[in-house]
Design a protein around this motif. Sequence first.
Motif: not given
Length: 334
Positions: A5-27
């Motif tokens: 198991l790999i734990s991927i930690i993603v701190p999130v702060y006021n990045v609504e413009k970029y968040l979907d692209k980031c999470l798509e690349s991870i999932v």
Amino acid sequence: MDNCLISIIVPVYNVEKYLDKCLESIVNQTYKNIEIILVDDGSKDNCPAMCDEWAKKDNRIKVIHKENGGLSDARNFGLQSAKGEYVGFIDSDDYIDTTMFEKLLNKTKEEDATMTLCGLTLSYEDGTVRKYIETNLKNCNAQNIATFYTYSQFWTENKDIYTDGIMASVCRVLYKKDFIGLHRFDKGMYYEDILFNLPLLKKKSKIAIVNENLYFYCQRAGSIVHSYDEVKYNKRLDFTKTVVERIAPLIDESTLKAYKFQLYYEIVLELAKNGKKDLLKKFKKEKWLQEYNCKENYKCKKKITTIFKYKVLNFLVYKKAFKLLKLAYKIKGN
């Protein structure tokens, strides 16, 4: 290969413009056995709701909502919750190649490493990308990596070549969680990634390299590293003191002297570039920092600097020719 198991930690702060692209690349990673820990660090935009929606779509996603405490605090919350044998960090305004964690884990297993790094690609808001070239990345190990870091950009020849800021980011590294242990990020510090990595080097880490540019580091005007004010300046001073303490046991005396001058040099150039007269006055009163600009340190830096442009900048900094430095930025820029 064991299905670790790999734990991927993603701190999130006021990045609504970029968040979907980031999470798509991870999932969409080719390696599937991952837990994705989204740490909402008190976001004021739509990010909290977006995180919750992503958790509904993918049961590998866990969301932590907390009061704002900064990047280091958010990462520490993630580490506290991580259940994986391995841990990775992704910034929420960046994204990654879909094969990144598969390749990092394969290399980790192959070399029995405690830390495995890949290369970076710079991604710009206009859609262009550029590989970040590090001349010594393929050669790095726990014995020489601190020296590589202190030579960061000493040997830069043009804007397409960058060298050896190898410890400057945790986001392209896969860590063995047991190796991290109870070690955590310094809260409220600038350049927290470097300060996090240096004590791990002291623990005699085994470093492996995937010599591919798999992490996409987004360059945007509003990010932490692209702003400069008094708060950032004060954090820079705190970082300077701390990094010297932590790196001193890892490098030789001559390299440390050159690095002290480099730290002084970088602050001066930031102040010149940003035209901060008030901070420059404050800077001149920092006696401990002025000692970094001594003749012996300058000579050590001069000895290892071969590019004429940087020789000139070194000299202007050593002579405290701040007005000329500011003029040089106006005429030629970086």
